[in-house]
Design a protein around this motif. Sequence first.
Motif, PDB file in Angstrom:
ATOM      1  N   PRO A 461       0.941  -1.355  -0.094  1.00 13.66           N
ATOM      2  CA  PRO A 461       0.192  -0.047   0.278  1.00 13.66           C
ATOM      3  C   PRO A 461       0.962   1.306   0.379  1.00 13.66           C
ATOM      4  CG  PRO A 461      -0.680  -2.000   1.921  1.00 13.66           C
ATOM      5  CD  PRO A 461       0.444  -2.496   0.886  1.00 13.66           C
ATOM      6  N   GLY A 462       2.250   1.007   0.618  1.00 12.42           N
ATOM      7  CA  GLY A 462       2.624   2.329   0.344  1.00 12.42           C
ATOM      8  C   GLY A 462       3.073   2.787  -1.314  1.00 12.42           C
ATOM      9  N   TYR A 463       3.148   2.152  -1.975  1.00 16.58           N
ATOM     10  CA  TYR A 463       2.577   2.892  -3.086  1.00 16.58           C
ATOM     11  C   TYR A 463       2.319   3.899  -3.317  1.00 16.58           C
ATOM     12  CZ  TYR A 463       4.289  -1.188  -6.306  1.00 16.58           C
ATOM     13  OH  TYR A 463       5.448  -2.435  -7.212  1.00 16.58           O
ATOM     14  N   CYS A 464       0.845   4.280  -2.961  1.00 12.85           N
ATOM     15  CA  CYS A 464       0.587   4.672  -3.079  1.00 12.85           C
ATOM     16  C   CYS A 464       0.420   7.236  -2.718  1.00 12.85           C
ATOM     17  CB  CYS A 464      -1.085   4.906  -1.660  1.00 12.85           C
ATOM     18  SG  CYS A 464      -2.190   3.956  -2.532  1.00 12.85           S
ATOM     19  N   TRP A 465       1.878   6.379  -2.326  1.00 15.83           N
ATOM     20  CA  TRP A 465       2.324   8.097  -1.363  1.00 15.83           C
ATOM     21  C   TRP A 465       3.638   8.191  -1.909  1.00 15.83           C
ATOM     22  CZ3 TRP A 465      -0.865   5.105   1.434  1.00 15.83           C
ATOM     23  CH2 TRP A 465      -1.829   5.737   1.728  1.00 15.83           C
ATOM     24  N   ALA A 466       4.348   7.089  -3.127  1.00 13.65           N
ATOM     25  CA  ALA A 466       5.408   7.310  -3.672  1.00 13.65           C
ATOM     26  C   ALA A 466       5.229   8.488  -4.368  1.00 13.65           C
ATOM     27  CB  ALA A 466       5.720   6.017  -4.322  1.00 13.65           C
ATOM     28  N   ILE A 467       6.912   9.131  -4.582  1.00 15.33           N
ATOM     29  CA  ILE A 467       6.766  10.221  -5.513  1.00 15.33           C
ATOM     30  C   ILE A 467       7.309  10.172  -6.494  1.00 15.33           C
ATOM     31  CG2 ILE A 467       5.781  11.632  -3.437  1.00 15.33           C
ATOM     32  CD1 ILE A 467       9.241  12.614  -2.951  1.00 15.33           C
ATOM     33  N   ALA A 468       8.314   8.605  -7.208  1.00 20.64           N
ATOM     34  CA  ALA A 468       8.636   8.361  -8.065  1.00 20.64           C
ATOM     35  C   ALA A 468       8.875   7.566  -8.472  1.00 20.64           C
ATOM     36  CB  ALA A 468       9.926   9.628  -8.241  1.00 20.64           C
ATOM     37  N   GLY A 469       7.715   6.577  -8.260  1.00 23.52           N
ATOM     38  CA  GLY A 469       7.748   5.095  -8.246  1.00 23.52           C
ATOM     39  C   GLY A 469       7.437   4.701  -7.002  1.00 23.52           C
ATOM     40  N   GLY A 470       6.843   3.272  -7.002  1.00 18.06           N
ATOM     41  CA  GLY A 470       6.517   2.692  -5.964  1.00 18.06           C
ATOM     42  C   GLY A 470       8.156   2.369  -5.669  1.00 18.06           C
ATOM     43  N   HIS A 471       8.979   1.443  -5.849  1.00 21.18           N
ATOM     44  CA  HIS A 471       9.822   0.943  -5.048  1.00 21.18           C
ATOM     45  C   HIS A 471      10.821   1.663  -5.227  1.00 21.18           C
ATOM     46  CE1 HIS A 471      11.259   0.576  -9.444  1.00 21.18           C
ATOM     47  NE2 HIS A 471      12.710  -0.234  -9.164  1.00 21.18           N
ATOM     48  N   MET A 472      10.931   2.857  -5.908  1.00 21.66           N
ATOM     49  CA  MET A 472      12.420   3.889  -5.870  1.00 21.66           C
ATOM     50  C   MET A 472      12.324   4.910  -4.866  1.00 21.66           C
ATOM     51  SD  MET A 472      14.362   2.138  -8.070  1.00 21.66           S
ATOM     52  CE  MET A 472      15.602   3.694  -8.775  1.00 21.66           C
ATOM     53  N   SER A 473      10.559   5.344  -4.674  1.00 20.85           N
ATOM     54  CA  SER A 473      10.929   7.106  -3.370  1.00 20.85           C
ATOM     55  C   SER A 473      10.167   6.496  -2.184  1.00 20.85           C
ATOM     56  CB  SER A 473      10.605   8.243  -4.521  1.00 20.85           C
ATOM     57  OG  SER A 473       8.795   7.132  -4.793  1.00 20.85           O
ATOM     58  N   MET A 474       9.470   5.282  -2.182  1.00 17.60           N
ATOM     59  CA  MET A 474       9.048   4.685  -1.264  1.00 17.60           C
ATOM     60  C   MET A 474       9.304   3.007  -0.994  1.00 17.60           C
ATOM     61  SD  MET A 474       6.895   4.955   1.979  1.00 17.60           S
ATOM     62  CE  MET A 474       6.423   6.476   1.464  1.00 17.60           C
ATOM     63  N   GLY A 475      10.284   2.866   0.002  1.00 21.86           N
ATOM     64  CA  GLY A 475      10.752   1.262   0.631  1.00 21.86           C
ATOM     65  C   GLY A 475      10.001   0.323   0.916  1.00 21.86           C
ATOM     66  N   SER A 476       9.010   0.879   0.083  1.00 23.21           N
ATOM     67  CA  SER A 476       7.749  -0.693   1.840  1.00 23.21           C
ATOM     68  C   SER A 476       7.548  -2.060   0.696  1.00 23.21           C
ATOM     69  CB  SER A 476       6.732   0.274   1.766  1.00 23.21           C
ATOM     70  OG  SER A 476       6.055   0.679   0.796  1.00 23.21           O
ATOM     71  N   TYR A 477       8.184  -2.277  -0.364  1.00 24.00           N
ATOM     72  CA  TYR A 477       8.012  -2.889  -0.764  1.00 24.00           C
ATOM     73  C   TYR A 477       7.748  -4.990  -0.548  1.00 24.00           C
ATOM     74  CZ  TYR A 477      12.623  -2.004  -2.606  1.00 24.00           C
ATOM     75  OH  TYR A 477      13.600  -2.068  -2.230  1.00 24.00           O
ATOM     76  N   GLY A 478       9.088  -4.879   0.743  1.00 25.86           N
ATOM     77  CA  GLY A 478       9.537  -5.665   1.724  1.00 25.86           C
ATOM     78  C   GLY A 478       9.078  -5.919   2.463  1.00 25.86           C
ATOM     79  N   THR A 479       7.510  -5.067   3.107  1.00 25.82           N
ATOM     80  CA  THR A 479       7.603  -4.863   4.719  1.00 25.82           C
ATOM     81  C   THR A 479       6.189  -6.011   4.304  1.00 25.82           C
ATOM     82  OG1 THR A 479       7.592  -2.359   4.599  1.00 25.82           O
ATOM     83  CG2 THR A 479       5.934  -2.787   5.761  1.00 25.82           C
ATOM     84  N   LEU A 480       5.331  -6.766   3.646  1.00 28.60           N
ATOM     85  CA  LEU A 480       4.991  -7.378   4.358  1.00 28.60           C
ATOM     86  C   LEU A 480       5.334  -9.008   3.963  1.00 28.60           C
ATOM     87  CD1 LEU A 480       1.845  -8.604   4.292  1.00 28.60           C
ATOM     88  CD2 LEU A 480       1.216  -8.617   1.890  1.00 28.60           C
ATOM     89  N   ILE A 481       5.844  -9.590   2.714  1.00 30.95           N
ATOM     90  CA  ILE A 481       6.767 -10.030   2.287  1.00 30.95           C
ATOM     91  C   ILE A 481       7.641 -10.028   3.016  1.00 30.95           C
ATOM     92  CG2 ILE A 481       7.996 -11.694   0.844  1.00 30.95           C
ATOM     93  CD1 ILE A 481       5.972 -10.144  -1.518  1.00 30.95           C
ATOM     94  N   ARG A 482       8.430  -9.902   3.458  1.00 34.47           N
ATOM     95  CA  ARG A 482       9.877 -10.401   4.360  1.00 34.47           C
ATOM     96  C   ARG A 482       9.766  -9.918   5.663  1.00 34.47           C
ATOM     97  NH1 ARG A 482      14.322 -10.655   1.278  1.00 34.47           N
ATOM     98  NH2 ARG A 482      14.464  -9.916  -0.603  1.00 34.47           N
ATOM     99  N   GLU A 483       9.197  -8.537   6.079  1.00 37.98           N
ATOM    100  CA  GLU A 483       8.623  -8.655   7.105  1.00 37.98           C
ATOM    101  C   GLU A 483       7.858  -8.754   8.707  1.00 37.98           C
ATOM    102  OE1 GLU A 483       9.627  -3.879   7.977  1.00 37.98           O
ATOM    103  OE2 GLU A 483      10.950  -3.939   6.096  1.00 37.98           O
ATOM    104  N   GLY A 484       6.612  -8.900   7.496  1.00 37.23           N
ATOM    105  CA  GLY A 484       5.660 -10.008   7.795  1.00 37.23           C
ATOM    106  C   GLY A 484       4.349  -8.467   8.804  1.00 37.23           C
TER     107      GLY A 484
END
Length: 615
Positions: A461-484
Amino acid sequence: MKIETTDPAAHPELILYHRCTIDLKTGKQHKEDVPCNNLEDVLGGFGRSFQMLSKLDIKAAYCPENPLIINTGLLTGSSAMTGLRTYFSSYSPIKGSKAGLPAAMWSAGSGKFGAKFKWTGLDELILENCSDQPVYIVIKESPAGPQIELKPADHLLGLSTHETIMALQQEYANAHFAAIGQAGENWSNNYIGSVALSTVNQLKSGEDKLRFAGRGGMGSMMGYKNVIALVAQSDDKILPITDTVKKVHTKVIKGGGAARLQPIKRGGGGGTWAAYDVMQPFNAVPINNYRPQGNDLPEKLFRENVEKEFDIQSAACYRCGITCHNYISEKNADGSRGEFIAKFDYEPLNLLGTNIGIHDARQAGKLIQLCDNYGMDAISTGVTVSYALSYNERHPEKPLFNGATFGDYDKIRELIITTGEGKLPEIGKGSMRLSEQTGETDYAYHIKGLELAAYLPETNPGYCWAIAGGHMSMGSYGTLIREGKADVDSWVEVITQDKLHIVGFDMIGLCKFFDITQGIGTQMVTDCLKSDFNLDIEPGEIKAAVRRSFLLGLALEFRQGYTKSEFCLPAEVSDNPNPNIKLPNISNPEFMNELAEKVWRIFDKELINILPDNK
C-alpha cells in the motif's frame, strides 16, 4: 563544489556548487558558483532540483519554460562505493494528475557518466528552451573550469542508445556518455523515453551493457529539447580510499540489504533476480497484468532454470562490490560464452517477461534489449503492454492494436517496436491515458499516472504515497513479504517514517543498495562524508533534509492538481481480490481507508506552508 565549512547543516551558504544554464534556443551559457540555501542543496540530486522546480508554474511538460535539470549528488564520484548516480529532473510528460497537469519528477542512473560529469568540475547543468536543430552537448574539463559546447547531432538520429554511445566513443577518449534513442526522438508520441548511461563494461566489450535513468520520461524531455546525447570528458579523480571508507564498504557488502544481492557463490541470492525466489512461495510474482494464477509458471525464469541453457555472468557497476545484475549470453556447444543477449534485473525481467505471459528467457531477453536500444522505460513499457494484453483477453471480439495476447512473443515484439518508433502513441503515452481511452481503468496498474514496479500492489500500500515510482521512492515493497507487517499502525509508521528515507539516495549520489534497509541517515554515510570532504553532518540532520524533500514532492503533487482520491491502488485490487495470493489481505477497502486517514493526519500538518510563498 567549493567547500568552506565543516558544518553544512548550520552554514550551507559556505558550500557552493558550480552550475551552467544553457538557453538551447540561443546557445547562450551562464556559469556561476551558487551558494547552497540548505542541506538539501548541499546533498544535491532531486533535493536541490525540486526546490528549483517548485518556483515554476508549469502547465504542460512539453513547453519551453519547463527545464531539464541534470545534476549529481554530493557523493557522486567520491571514494564511496556506489557513488555513481546522475539525476535528471523536470516536470514529467508521463506522470500527471487527473487535472491534466504534469508532475515534478526525477530519474536516476548509474554507469560512469555521473562521475565523469562531476570530475569535469560541473555540478549541475540546466537546459532551458529547445534547440532548433538536433545537438549533443560536450562537457570538458579544462584548467579554466568546465567547458561546454553544443554540436550538431544529425548523424546520431535514428541510432539505438548503444549505437549512439559507441559512435561518440570513437570521437571522445576518456569520456562517458548519456544518450536517448528513437523513443526520446519521437517524444510527441512517446512519453516514456529513458536516458541511457554508458558503463565501463559497455565501452570495453562493445556490447550494449548500459544503465538507465528510466522513470518519468526524462529521455522524452531530452528529445523534446532536441538534445540527443551528453558527453562528459575528464581525467578520473578517484580519491584514495581511507581505512574509514574501507570499513564502510565491508559493512555494505556484508549487510545493509546488499548481502542478499551477492552472487550465489558468495552466499547471496544472485542479484535482484532473487526477488522471484522470495515472492513465488506466496504466489506474489506479477503474472499476466499483476494477476498471479497460483501456478509454477514464474519458476521458468528462476535463475537455476535459466542457467541450464544460457551463460550467466554476475556483474557490478564501476568500483562497486555489490553484484546486483546479471549478463545473459548464449551458451556455445563447448560451454563457452556466446552472443550477449541482455542485462537481467528483476524489474525488466518480470515486466517484459512473466507479467506479459513470456516465460522463455531468450524471448524475455530480446524484449529487454529492444526496450534498452529504443531508450524506453522497461517498467512503463511492460505495464502498458500488459494492460493492452489484458484488455484483449477480455475483449477477444474487438481487440486493441494487432490483437496481441499474453505469451504471443511475435505480436508483443511488434508492439514494442512500433511504440519505440513513435508509431503507437496509445502505448507510448502510458497505461493511464490508454485506459481512459478504453473506458476500463480498473486494471490499469499505475498510481498517479506512473506505472507500478514489479511488486503486487496487494503487498505494498505504500505505493500510494511514493513520489517517483513505488520501489524507488517508498521502500515499503518488502514490508509484508519480508517483515510480515500486516497491521495498519505498522504501515503508518513505515510510510510516514521508516521507508520514505529511501528517497535520500537520490539526493546524495549513492545507489539504494548502499544500505537499502536504513536509508542514507546512517553513520556509514556520515563516515564517508567526513572522510572525503571533512564534513560533520549528523545522521539526524540528513534524515530531516530527506524528509523535507519528500514532503516537498508531495506538496508539488497537490499543486499540480492531484487530489487525495488519486493516492490509491488500482481498483481491481480491492474490487476483485485475487484468491491465489498467500498473504494477509491488506489492500481491502477497510484497511486502506483507515491507513489513508492516519497517514494524512500526519502528513497534512507538515505540508502546510512547505511550498515557496509565491506559489
